[in-house]
Design a protein around this motif. Sequence first.
Motif, PDB file in Angstrom:
ATOM      1  N   ILE A  80     -27.075  34.628 -24.469  1.00 10.09           N
ATOM      2  CA  ILE A  80     -27.684  33.357 -24.857  1.00 10.09           C
ATOM      3  C   ILE A  80     -28.380  32.730 -23.653  1.00 10.09           C
ATOM      4  O   ILE A  80     -27.770  32.559 -22.596  1.00 10.09           O
ATOM      5  N   LYS A  81     -29.657  32.379 -23.814  1.00 14.53           N
ATOM      6  CA  LYS A  81     -30.436  31.839 -22.699  1.00 14.53           C
ATOM      7  C   LYS A  81     -30.945  30.428 -22.964  1.00 14.53           C
ATOM      8  O   LYS A  81     -31.374  29.752 -22.034  1.00 14.53           O
ATOM      9  N   TYR A 126     -29.079  27.580 -18.503  1.00 12.97           N
ATOM     10  CA  TYR A 126     -29.802  27.728 -19.767  1.00 12.97           C
ATOM     11  C   TYR A 126     -31.054  26.859 -19.764  1.00 12.97           C
ATOM     12  O   TYR A 126     -31.099  25.805 -19.128  1.00 12.97           O
ATOM     13  N   SER A 127     -32.058  27.273 -20.535  1.00 16.31           N
ATOM     14  CA  SER A 127     -33.124  26.342 -20.895  1.00 16.31           C
ATOM     15  C   SER A 127     -32.595  25.476 -22.028  1.00 16.31           C
ATOM     16  O   SER A 127     -31.765  25.918 -22.835  1.00 16.31           O
ATOM     17  N   LEU A 171     -29.466  15.965 -20.493  1.00 16.56           N
ATOM     18  CA  LEU A 171     -28.679  17.188 -20.643  1.00 16.56           C
ATOM     19  C   LEU A 171     -28.830  18.125 -19.450  1.00 16.56           C
ATOM     20  O   LEU A 171     -27.869  18.785 -19.048  1.00 16.56           O
ATOM     21  N   ALA A 172     -30.029  18.176 -18.881  1.00 18.24           N
ATOM     22  CA  ALA A 172     -30.268  19.094 -17.765  1.00 18.24           C
ATOM     23  C   ALA A 172     -29.358  18.797 -16.576  1.00 18.24           C
ATOM     24  O   ALA A 172     -29.036  19.687 -15.788  1.00 18.24           O
ATOM     25  N   ARG A 215     -37.583  24.617 -17.591  1.00 18.82           N
ATOM     26  CA  ARG A 215     -36.402  24.958 -16.792  1.00 18.82           C
ATOM     27  C   ARG A 215     -36.788  25.466 -15.409  1.00 18.82           C
ATOM     28  O   ARG A 215     -36.214  25.048 -14.394  1.00 18.82           O
ATOM     29  N   GLN A 216     -37.756  26.358 -15.336  1.00 14.58           N
ATOM     30  CA  GLN A 216     -38.160  26.908 -14.050  1.00 14.58           C
ATOM     31  C   GLN A 216     -38.741  25.830 -13.143  1.00 14.58           C
ATOM     32  O   GLN A 216     -38.535  25.858 -11.922  1.00 14.58           O
ATOM     33  N   ALA A 217     -39.465  24.877 -13.725  1.00 12.82           N
ATOM     34  CA  ALA A 217     -39.994  23.771 -12.930  1.00 12.82           C
ATOM     35  C   ALA A 217     -38.861  22.902 -12.396  1.00 12.82           C
ATOM     36  O   ALA A 217     -38.872  22.475 -11.228  1.00 12.82           O
ATOM     37  N   GLN A 218     -37.864  22.650 -13.231  1.00 14.79           N
ATOM     38  CA  GLN A 218     -36.720  21.844 -12.787  1.00 14.79           C
ATOM     39  C   GLN A 218     -35.904  22.590 -11.735  1.00 14.79           C
ATOM     40  O   GLN A 218     -35.439  21.997 -10.755  1.00 14.79           O
ATOM     41  N   LEU A 219     -35.744  23.896 -11.910  1.00 13.48           N
ATOM     42  CA  LEU A 219     -35.030  24.692 -10.900  1.00 13.48           C
ATOM     43  C   LEU A 219     -35.770  24.663  -9.569  1.00 13.48           C
ATOM     44  O   LEU A 219     -35.146  24.577  -8.498  1.00 13.48           O
ATOM     45  N   ALA A 220     -37.090  24.743  -9.618  1.00 10.46           N
ATOM     46  CA  ALA A 220     -37.869  24.709  -8.375  1.00 10.46           C
ATOM     47  C   ALA A 220     -37.641  23.397  -7.631  1.00 10.46           C
ATOM     48  O   ALA A 220     -37.592  23.380  -6.393  1.00 10.46           O
ATOM     49  N   MET A 221     -37.477  22.317  -8.388  1.00  8.75           N
ATOM     50  CA  MET A 221     -37.215  21.029  -7.741  1.00  8.75           C
ATOM     51  C   MET A 221     -35.790  20.967  -7.198  1.00  8.75           C
ATOM     52  O   MET A 221     -35.551  20.509  -6.082  1.00  8.75           O
ATOM     53  N   ILE A 222     -34.835  21.449  -7.972  1.00 11.73           N
ATOM     54  CA  ILE A 222     -33.444  21.479  -7.514  1.00 11.73           C
ATOM     55  C   ILE A 222     -33.317  22.260  -6.211  1.00 11.73           C
ATOM     56  O   ILE A 222     -32.599  21.872  -5.286  1.00 11.73           O
ATOM     57  N   GLN A 223     -34.025  23.368  -6.136  1.00 11.02           N
ATOM     58  CA  GLN A 223     -33.927  24.271  -4.982  1.00 11.02           C
ATOM     59  C   GLN A 223     -34.817  23.857  -3.811  1.00 11.02           C
ATOM     60  O   GLN A 223     -34.879  24.547  -2.798  1.00 11.02           O
TER      61      GLN A 223
END
Length: 284
Positions: free
Chosen positions: A6-7, A36-37, A22-23, A225-233
């Motif tokens: 599940i993704k 997850y997205s 939620l994120a 999700r990938q955009a949010q991950l890029a900001m988190i990282q």
Amino acid sequence: MQKQGIKNLAFVMDSGLRSIPLAALHDGKQFLIEKYSLGMLPSLSLTDTSYVDIKNSQVLAMGASEFTKDQNQNPLQAVPLEVSTIVQKLWPGKLLLNKDFTLNNLKAQRRQNPFGMIHLATHVDFVPGQSSKSYIQLYDTKLRLDQVRQLGWNKPPVELLVLSACKSAFGDEQAELGFAGLAIQTGVKSAIASLWYVSDAGTLGLMTEFYSQLKTAPIKAEALRQAQLAMIQGKVRIEGNQLTGINRGVSLPPQMASYLQQNIVGNLSHPFYWAPFTMIGSPW
């Protein structure tokens, strides 16, 4: 769930829970978005779950950095940079700014060209229980909540609506999930909107990274999700006169770079900057 492959998680939330970012939910080790997205569904019956590849769609990007005096709105200095970067560097489409950001143009442009994507960068305010006071700010007037149905976004359906503005995903029992939820009810397949008043710097960073990721992501929710991950990282940041992302950088005029840096407390990895943006409707 990850072991089962599940993704993506889709949430149908009860009233009182729809304003949860939620994120940013955290299990003590990582944020939920790191696994997850995510997306919110107004209801299963209102969600068009059919998949359409939007990679060949064009975007109609409209916004305003200034408004007529009678609208009594603060300027949004980063909006021209945001929408011009999206249209001129990241995604094919048409750009209309300031005096061209009118209700007539919003309707006419889509009649002339069935843009699959619409991006609106402006003030949005949702007043719970008062649809007549809830609005999307255009250059010279306010698009009221009860006018959204008149826009014809279901003929043909808009595949993706992005409201890069404040509180556009905030709603109440009468208008679930605010403007974005109403847009879904009027035929928009998917919408990205914000749960709280967002900063110019965070919005510019997330939106430019989102459109960059959308080129290769398998579904819309994964691009977010990938955009949010890029900001988190910490991969989306402002250094000197450059906005840096994973795949490209955006040169900033010195005055704009200084303004954006003054809008950041700490850095863009804080959930305040990326967590309010929520996918509503179909994650696909």
